[in-house]
Design a protein around this motif. Structure first.
Motif, PDB file in Angstrom:
ATOM      1  N   THR A 186       0.833  -1.203   0.000  1.00  0.00           N
ATOM      2  CA  THR A 186       0.000   0.000   0.000  1.00  0.00           C
ATOM      3  C   THR A 186       0.864   1.247   0.000  1.00  0.00           C
ATOM      4  OG1 THR A 186      -0.112   0.391   2.402  1.00  0.00           O
ATOM      5  CG2 THR A 186      -1.555  -1.321   1.500  1.00  0.00           C
ATOM      6  N   LYS A 187       0.215   2.371  -0.159  1.00  0.00           N
ATOM      7  CA  LYS A 187       0.919   3.627   0.056  1.00  0.00           C
ATOM      8  C   LYS A 187       1.240   3.755   1.545  1.00  0.00           C
ATOM      9  CE  LYS A 187      -0.727   6.436  -3.792  1.00  0.00           C
ATOM     10  NZ  LYS A 187      -1.396   7.714  -4.174  1.00  0.00           N
ATOM     11  N   LEU A 188       2.150   4.654   1.873  1.00  0.00           N
ATOM     12  CA  LEU A 188       2.536   4.844   3.277  1.00  0.00           C
ATOM     13  C   LEU A 188       2.779   6.322   3.560  1.00  0.00           C
ATOM     14  CD1 LEU A 188       5.841   5.470   3.221  1.00  0.00           C
ATOM     15  CD2 LEU A 188       5.939   3.031   2.730  1.00  0.00           C
ATOM     16  N   ARG A 189       2.875   6.639   4.828  1.00  0.00           N
ATOM     17  CA  ARG A 189       3.311   7.982   5.212  1.00  0.00           C
ATOM     18  C   ARG A 189       4.436   7.847   6.226  1.00  0.00           C
ATOM     19  NH1 ARG A 189      -2.491   9.550   7.911  1.00  0.00           N
ATOM     20  NH2 ARG A 189      -2.223   8.645   9.997  1.00  0.00           N
ATOM     21  N   VAL A 190       5.268   8.875   6.284  1.00  0.00           N
ATOM     22  CA  VAL A 190       6.481   8.812   7.098  1.00  0.00           C
ATOM     23  C   VAL A 190       6.256   9.543   8.409  1.00  0.00           C
ATOM     24  CG1 VAL A 190       8.964   9.246   7.126  1.00  0.00           C
ATOM     25  CG2 VAL A 190       7.820   8.798   4.954  1.00  0.00           C
ATOM     26  N   ILE A 191       6.619   8.891   9.510  1.00  0.00           N
ATOM     27  CA  ILE A 191       6.521   9.514  10.826  1.00  0.00           C
ATOM     28  C   ILE A 191       7.913   9.566  11.456  1.00  0.00           C
ATOM     29  CG2 ILE A 191       4.127   8.844  11.216  1.00  0.00           C
ATOM     30  CD1 ILE A 191       5.122   6.518  12.938  1.00  0.00           C
ATOM     31  N   ASP A 192       8.059  10.432  12.462  1.00  0.00           N
ATOM     32  CA  ASP A 192       9.359  10.569  13.127  1.00  0.00           C
ATOM     33  C   ASP A 192       9.400   9.723  14.396  1.00  0.00           C
ATOM     34  OD1 ASP A 192       7.959  11.961  15.102  1.00  0.00           O
ATOM     35  OD2 ASP A 192       8.610  13.939  14.402  1.00  0.00           O
ATOM     36  N   GLY A 193      10.474   9.882  15.165  1.00  0.00           N
ATOM     37  CA  GLY A 193      10.652   9.086  16.361  1.00  0.00           C
ATOM     38  C   GLY A 193       9.562   9.260  17.394  1.00  0.00           C
ATOM     39  N   LEU A 213       9.951  -0.738  -9.564  1.00  0.00           N
ATOM     40  CA  LEU A 213      10.735  -1.207  -8.425  1.00  0.00           C
ATOM     41  C   LEU A 213      12.226  -1.154  -8.729  1.00  0.00           C
ATOM     42  CD1 LEU A 213      10.086  -2.244  -5.583  1.00  0.00           C
ATOM     43  CD2 LEU A 213      10.262  -4.553  -6.458  1.00  0.00           C
ATOM     44  N   GLY A 214      12.596  -1.305 -10.004  1.00  0.00           N
ATOM     45  CA  GLY A 214      14.001  -1.179 -10.365  1.00  0.00           C
ATOM     46  C   GLY A 214      14.521   0.221 -10.153  1.00  0.00           C
ATOM     47  N   GLN A 215      13.677   1.205 -10.358  1.00  0.00           N
ATOM     48  CA  GLN A 215      14.118   2.582 -10.195  1.00  0.00           C
ATOM     49  C   GLN A 215      14.027   3.060  -8.745  1.00  0.00           C
ATOM     50  OE1 GLN A 215      12.500   5.472 -12.897  1.00  0.00           O
ATOM     51  NE2 GLN A 215      14.306   6.729 -12.609  1.00  0.00           N
ATOM     52  N   ALA A 216      13.122   2.509  -7.984  1.00  0.00           N
ATOM     53  CA  ALA A 216      12.985   2.949  -6.589  1.00  0.00           C
ATOM     54  C   ALA A 216      12.282   1.871  -5.779  1.00  0.00           C
ATOM     55  CB  ALA A 216      12.177   4.248  -6.519  1.00  0.00           C
ATOM     56  N   ASN A 217      12.830   1.528  -4.631  1.00  0.00           N
ATOM     57  CA  ASN A 217      12.141   0.591  -3.749  1.00  0.00           C
ATOM     58  C   ASN A 217      11.030   1.344  -3.034  1.00  0.00           C
ATOM     59  OD1 ASN A 217      11.270  -1.438  -2.097  1.00  0.00           O
ATOM     60  ND2 ASN A 217      13.122  -1.549  -0.855  1.00  0.00           N
ATOM     61  N   PHE A 218       9.983   1.674  -3.807  1.00  0.00           N
ATOM     62  CA  PHE A 218       8.883   2.485  -3.285  1.00  0.00           C
ATOM     63  C   PHE A 218       8.097   1.746  -2.214  1.00  0.00           C
ATOM     64  CE2 PHE A 218       7.238  -0.060  -6.684  1.00  0.00           C
ATOM     65  CZ  PHE A 218       5.947  -0.385  -6.317  1.00  0.00           C
ATOM     66  N   ILE A 219       8.129   0.409  -2.241  1.00  0.00           N
ATOM     67  CA  ILE A 219       7.442  -0.378  -1.214  1.00  0.00           C
ATOM     68  C   ILE A 219       8.151  -0.203   0.124  1.00  0.00           C
ATOM     69  CG2 ILE A 219       6.847  -2.736  -0.510  1.00  0.00           C
ATOM     70  CD1 ILE A 219       6.333  -3.320  -3.470  1.00  0.00           C
ATOM     71  N   ALA A 220       9.487  -0.082   0.055  1.00  0.00           N
ATOM     72  CA  ALA A 220      10.311   0.486   1.123  1.00  0.00           C
ATOM     73  C   ALA A 220      10.666  -0.415   2.296  1.00  0.00           C
ATOM     74  CB  ALA A 220       9.677   1.765   1.672  1.00  0.00           C
ATOM     75  N   THR A 221       9.777  -1.296   2.711  1.00  0.00           N
ATOM     76  CA  THR A 221       9.979  -1.962   3.988  1.00  0.00           C
ATOM     77  C   THR A 221       9.192  -3.258   4.055  1.00  0.00           C
ATOM     78  OG1 THR A 221       9.488  -1.771   6.369  1.00  0.00           O
ATOM     79  CG2 THR A 221       8.154  -0.451   4.897  1.00  0.00           C
ATOM     80  N   THR A 222       9.678  -4.211   4.852  1.00  0.00           N
ATOM     81  CA  THR A 222       8.920  -5.453   5.037  1.00  0.00           C
ATOM     82  C   THR A 222       7.569  -5.192   5.699  1.00  0.00           C
ATOM     83  OG1 THR A 222      10.301  -5.775   7.011  1.00  0.00           O
ATOM     84  CG2 THR A 222      10.830  -7.099   5.093  1.00  0.00           C
ATOM     85  N   THR A 223       7.429  -4.069   6.395  1.00  0.00           N
ATOM     86  CA  THR A 223       6.130  -3.698   6.959  1.00  0.00           C
ATOM     87  C   THR A 223       5.081  -3.578   5.859  1.00  0.00           C
ATOM     88  OG1 THR A 223       7.068  -2.566   8.875  1.00  0.00           O
ATOM     89  CG2 THR A 223       4.886  -1.862   8.201  1.00  0.00           C
ATOM     90  N   ASN A 224       5.528  -3.297   4.649  1.00  0.00           N
ATOM     91  CA  ASN A 224       4.600  -3.105   3.532  1.00  0.00           C
ATOM     92  C   ASN A 224       4.376  -4.390   2.749  1.00  0.00           C
ATOM     93  OD1 ASN A 224       2.823  -1.623   2.028  1.00  0.00           O
ATOM     94  ND2 ASN A 224       4.356  -0.301   1.079  1.00  0.00           N
ATOM     95  N   VAL A 225       4.586  -5.521   3.387  1.00  0.00           N
ATOM     96  CA  VAL A 225       4.334  -6.820   2.753  1.00  0.00           C
ATOM     97  C   VAL A 225       3.153  -7.504   3.451  1.00  0.00           C
ATOM     98  CG1 VAL A 225       5.233  -9.142   2.351  1.00  0.00           C
ATOM     99  CG2 VAL A 225       6.713  -7.159   1.998  1.00  0.00           C
ATOM    100  N   PHE A 226       2.104  -7.700   2.688  1.00  0.00           N
ATOM    101  CA  PHE A 226       0.963  -8.529   3.098  1.00  0.00           C
ATOM    102  C   PHE A 226       0.843  -9.578   2.003  1.00  0.00           C
ATOM    103  CE2 PHE A 226      -3.465  -9.812   3.185  1.00  0.00           C
ATOM    104  CZ  PHE A 226      -3.791  -9.839   4.537  1.00  0.00           C
ATOM    105  N   ALA A 227       1.007 -10.838   2.331  1.00  0.00           N
ATOM    106  CA  ALA A 227       1.167 -11.847   1.274  1.00  0.00           C
ATOM    107  C   ALA A 227       0.429 -13.136   1.594  1.00  0.00           C
ATOM    108  CB  ALA A 227       2.652 -12.147   1.069  1.00  0.00           C
ATOM    109  N   ARG A 228       0.187 -13.878   0.534  1.00  0.00           N
ATOM    110  CA  ARG A 228      -0.331 -15.222   0.730  1.00  0.00           C
ATOM    111  C   ARG A 228       0.742 -16.028   1.455  1.00  0.00           C
ATOM    112  NH1 ARG A 228      -5.003 -15.339  -2.170  1.00  0.00           N
ATOM    113  NH2 ARG A 228      -5.092 -13.774  -3.836  1.00  0.00           N
TER     114      ARG A 228
END
Length: 426
Positions: A118-125, A158-173
């Motif tokens: 999914t899309k995401l938003r960035v938060i700080d500490g 995805l080759g140009q940018a790891n836009f998915i960014a993180t394993t948090t952004n993986v929901f999979a079978r």
């Protein structure tokens, strides 16, 4: 029987954040059937925080440090025993309330896909949204903008940018995730998995912001460039080796691979495509001439039936004459260039609108001009001629230069009238 969903959380030294991560899972509108956490040898009081959630159904394990990739794989193996879908959540990130429900809905709507991001938003500490002009926010905006262009293939994106960014952004079978474990990389254990899924045409994007990715001082990815660049090069070589047989035999897989590799030359992630070629040269240097000849001879496929880039030879003149994109730059590079041109054009338009607003405000703030408008001597200053903002601005500047009322005002000492009479057309 309803499909079962598990959320797995690898935790390491995130006592400050893991409580928020777990609360975000427990607050889902579609409750997960299992929540599993393994503490990977934390040195802070993460385990104590985790244990406080056991009474709410969270399954907690703790052991010595084995690394994030091993921890995720261990969690996936446990969850896959009785769950159909698995979502990964890093212990410093947060889900938004509808993430599980909407990822599961997308999976039901796209039975041929295995990975949902999914899309995401960035938060700080502290959990606050990062400003839009913060470096990481700007990076993600740019990365997602690349894929907003029509016709962009996910492998290319995805080759140009790891836009998915993180394993948090993986929901999979669960079956797919279990069959494609995370690799032994310190910084980018998700990128091999995601790139493979892209080449297999298994990724589906849910176009909504459904997670919060936290950027803070102790992020694993916060490092000097060299270690990350070297790991990216190693990953690419591993990627080529792993998929070598399928690249030789599967033309559709090769086509996605071509788009992926071509786009890496414009990567905005940490991949230096030139150094990947240098590494390949080192591998070639270790191969004798007979082996190199054999490799070339074994290559087969529909690509051998036509000259490469034949279409470009007929369009070179047109591209050069029109000042367009250089031949061979690739579809994504062309879209990126067009996007930059659009951004530049929109920026100029905003600046023109701001200048027009300032000029009108100057006219409205002058008592002399207000008097002229009331008496009917300054009607020309009400002009709004022109279709574009620049045309409207030029028209109003011209009216100011030619206004007899402003000329009279300048003679009797009005500073505003004098300045407005001296405006230049741009």
């Amino acid at each position: 029987m309803p499909e079962r969903v598990a959320i797995v959380i690898p935790c390491y030294n995130h006592a400050r954040y893991v409580g928020e991560a777990l609360e975000s899972v427990l607050a889902q509108t579609r409750k997960p059937d299992r929540i599993l956490v393994i503490d990977d040898g934390s040195k802070d009081n993460s385990v104590e925080v985790l244990r406080s959630f056991e009474k709410r159904g969270v399954e907690v394990g703790a052991r010595e440090n084995r690394g994030a990739h091993n921890t995720i794989n261990e969690l996936v193996a446990k969850a896959a025993t009785d769950c159909d879908f698995i979502g990964i959540l890093n212990s410093d990130d947060r889900y938004l309330p509808d993430r599980v429900a909407k990822c599961l809905l997308s999976a039901q709507e796209h039975p041929g896909k295995a990975v949902f991001s999914t899309k995401l938003r960035v938060i700080d500490g502290d959990g606050a949204l990062m400003p839009e002009d913060a470096p990481r926010s700007r990076w993600f905006h740019g990365a997602w903008t690349l894929g907003a262009q029509e016709g962009v293939d996910i492998s290319e994106w995805l080759g140009q940018a790891n836009f998915i960014a993180t394993t948090t952004n993986v929901f999979a079978r669960a079956s797919y995730l279990h069959a494609n474990p995370m690799r032994d990389y310190r910084f980018i254990h998700d990128y091999f998995f995601l790139s493979t899924a892209a080449l297999e045409n298994q990724i589906q994007i849910v176009p909504e912001v459904l997670l919060e990715y936290r950027v803070h001082g102790s992020n694993t990815i916060a490092t000097k460039p060299e270690p990350l660049i070297k790991e990216m090069i190693r990953l690419q070589l591993d990627f080529y080796k792993h998929h070598a047989a399928r690249l030789q035999s599967n033309a559709q897989f090769r086509e996605r691979f071509y788009r992926y590799v071509r786009s890496t030359w414009d990567s905005i992630s940490s991949l230096h495509a030139g150094l990947v070629q240098v590494a390949l040269a080192q591998l070639a240097a270790k191969t004798n001439d007979a082996e190199l000849e054999e490799i070339a001879a074994l290559l087969t496929g529909p690509e051998m039936e036509v000259f490469p880039n034949k279409e470009l030879t007929t369009s070179l003149g047109a591209s050069s004459a029109s000042g367009g994109i250089a031949a061979g730059a690739g579809a994504l590079a062309q879209r990126v260039t067009e996007l930059k041109q659009t951004v530049t054009r929109e920026k100029a338009e905003r600046e023109t609108l701001a200048a027009l607003a300032r000029l009108r405000q100057s006219l409205l703030s002058s008592k002399w001009i207000q008097l002229g408008l009331a008496l009917g001597f300054a009607k020309s200053l009400r002009t709004s001629k022109g279709k574009t903002p620049q045309e409207k601005l030029n028209s109003l500047r011209k009216a100011c230069r030619q206004s007899g009322w402003l000329g009279f005002g300048a003679k009797v000492g009005s500073k505003v009238c004098r300045e407005l009479r001296q405006l230049d057309e741009k």
